[in-house]
Scaffold this active site. Structure first.
Site, mmCIF file in Angstrom:
data_model
loop_
_atom_site.group_PDB
_atom_site.id
_atom_site.type_symbol
_atom_site.label_atom_id
_atom_site.label_comp_id
_atom_site.label_asym_id
_atom_site.label_seq_id
_atom_site.Cartn_x
_atom_site.Cartn_y
_atom_site.Cartn_z
ATOM 1 N N ALA A 187 1.197 -1.158 -0.045
ATOM 2 C CA ALA A 187 -0.036 0.008 0.375
ATOM 3 C C ALA A 187 1.128 1.130 -0.144
ATOM 4 O O ALA A 187 1.629 1.351 0.047
ATOM 5 C CB ALA A 187 -0.850 0.213 1.532
ATOM 6 N N LYS A 188 0.488 2.923 -0.268
ATOM 7 C CA LYS A 188 1.221 3.728 -0.361
ATOM 8 C C LYS A 188 -0.304 4.606 0.386
ATOM 9 O O LYS A 188 -0.952 4.744 -0.352
ATOM 10 C CB LYS A 188 2.127 3.900 -1.037
#
Ligand code: GLU
Length: 433
Positions: A123-124
């Site tokens: 994720a980011k």
């Protein structure tokens, strides 16, 4: 001047000038995925699925400025894939944060965790804001409100943020506090990269730079190159660049150039890296300590053995790839090489050790931190560094065997290791419903 991919050196902002070739992190990540997939027997439907994130959360983050006015920012959390475990990846505060950038960088986190065999997905996220224009109190309000807006989609078993560009251990402490206050219980495992006093791990801040140094040593060994006879240029003197440069200097390499946003210090006889403050110690100070200053572009094309781009994304482009004189490139930043530049370097037989392996020490020590938080038991710095080295060697070994077996680039070899593990997990779990 539309480069949108930038590095993840936790918390530092020493970015050199932008390159002229525009390629978003998402475009690069998708091209790399397609390229590696053709070199591997993998179900095409899994590859197609991996081109897209599972979910992207977009939130509005209003804050009261110190002068009493209200300003509204946009925040994101892109969750790419969680087949191997909870989503994991940084949060950045930067004016150019976009949905697509978060998706591309989230994809890289999926591969990075898989290549390291960590039980995490990718994720980011971040907020489109210039943190340099916020006071500390404003940053705290922004972080607490952002934490509130994404609270439902993060958690120690769901999605675990960490520092990235423009955020640091302090930001993570605020985030952990805001989350914990809302949950009604102290939950250190909701974020990593915290200060050790609230459940952070020893060695976390230095870890991405340490892994870059370890991988540089391993790749030099692989090509029968003694570190004592190796010259190195490092772009960026934030946590990744400075730690990598100092360790390599300690281990006998000659670091001839280092840089920040203002330019590069160049000393052909070797820089005493400990005597130059990193971005965290004294922001943007490298050139003030230099006798000879060259530009960041000149640093990239210096005739050195090893080039470590550890600042921005998209700095090695089709414009300068033919002029890169180093034999080895070790990617400290995330996405420093555009796809076209990557092909040019491959044709020229320049070995490029990819970001998803080289700078993976950050997320690896994040994993150690998460384990320490769950077990409520802190590890010593020595244990962290020993286990990090063991993990880096294991990942390097896996990538090296694909590199040798399939006669591909180092990047493709790392993708093959990561994709095989992810595809196997998808096959084992099946499609629901
Ligand atoms: N932002 C860092 C990276 O890109 C660390 C992420 C983490 O520790 O979760 O690898």
């Amino acid at each position: 001047m539309a480069s949108t991919s930038r590095s993840d050196h936790d918390g530092s902002g020493d970015a050199p000038a932008e390159s002229t070739e525009s390629e978003s992190a998402l475009e690069t990540a998708r091209r790399q995925l397609s390229h590696a997939a053709t070199r591997l027997e993998i179900d095409p439907s899994i590859v197609e699925r991996l081109r897209y994130p599972k979910k992207v959360h977009e939130v509005t983050v209003p804050i009261e400025r110190d002068d009493g006015t209200v300003e509204v920012f946009t925040g994101y959390r892109a969750q790419h894939d969680s087949v191997r475990g909870p989503y994991k990846g940084g949060l950045r505060y930067h004016p150019e944060v976009t949905r697509d950038e978060c998706v591309g960088l989230g994809m890289w986190m999926t591969w990075k965790c898989a290549v390291m065999d960590l039980p995490f997905g990718g994720a980011k996220g971040g907020v489109a804001v210039n943190p340099k224009e916020l006071s500390s109190a404003e940053k705290e309000r922004l972080t607490r409100r952002f934490a509130q807006e994404i609270r439902d989609v993060i958690g120690p078993n769901q999605d675990i943020p960490a520092p990235d560009m423009g955020t640091d251990p302090r930001t993570m402490a605020w985030l952990m506090d805001a989350y914990s206050m809302q949950e009604g219980e102290t939950t250190p495992g909701v974020v990593t990269g915290k200060p050790p006093v609230v459940g952070g791990s020893e060695g976390r801040e230095e870890a991405p730079g340490r892994s870059v140094a370890i991988v540089t040593q391993l790749v030099c060994e692989y090509y029968d190159r003694q570190l004592e006879e190796t010259t190195v240029a490092v772009q960026g003197y934030g946590s990744v660049g400075a730690n990598a440069a100092r360790l390599l200097d300690d281990w006998g390499a000659t670091v001839v150039a280092i840089s920040d946003v203002n330019g590069a210090m160049y000393e052909p006889e070797g820089i005493d890296t400990a005597s130059v403050p990193s971005h965290d110690e004294e922001p943007e100070a490298v050139t003030t300590y230099a006798d000879d200053v060259i530009s960041n572009d000149e640093l990239l094309t210096l005739d050195v053995d090893v080039l470590i781009p550890a600042a921005l994304g998209n700095v090695i482009t089709k414009e300068n790839a033919a002029a890169i004189a180093a034999d080895l490139v070790v990617e400290g930043a995330n996405g420093p090489t555009t796809s076209t530049a990557d092909s040019i370097l491959a044709e020229r037989d320049v070995a490029v050790v990819p970001d998803i392996l080289a700078n993976a020490g950050g997320v690896t020590v994040s994993y150690f931190e998460w384990l320490q938080d769950i077990n409520r038991r802190a590890w010593s710095l020595e244990r962290v560094n020993d286990e990090l080295e063991a993990e880096m060697r294991a990942a390097w070994g896996a990538v090296r065997s694909e590199f040798e077996r399939r006669d591909v680039t180092w990047r493709d070899a790392a993708y093959i290791v990561a994709l095989s593990r992810i595809a196997e997990a998808h096959e084992a779990r099946g499609l629901w419903p």
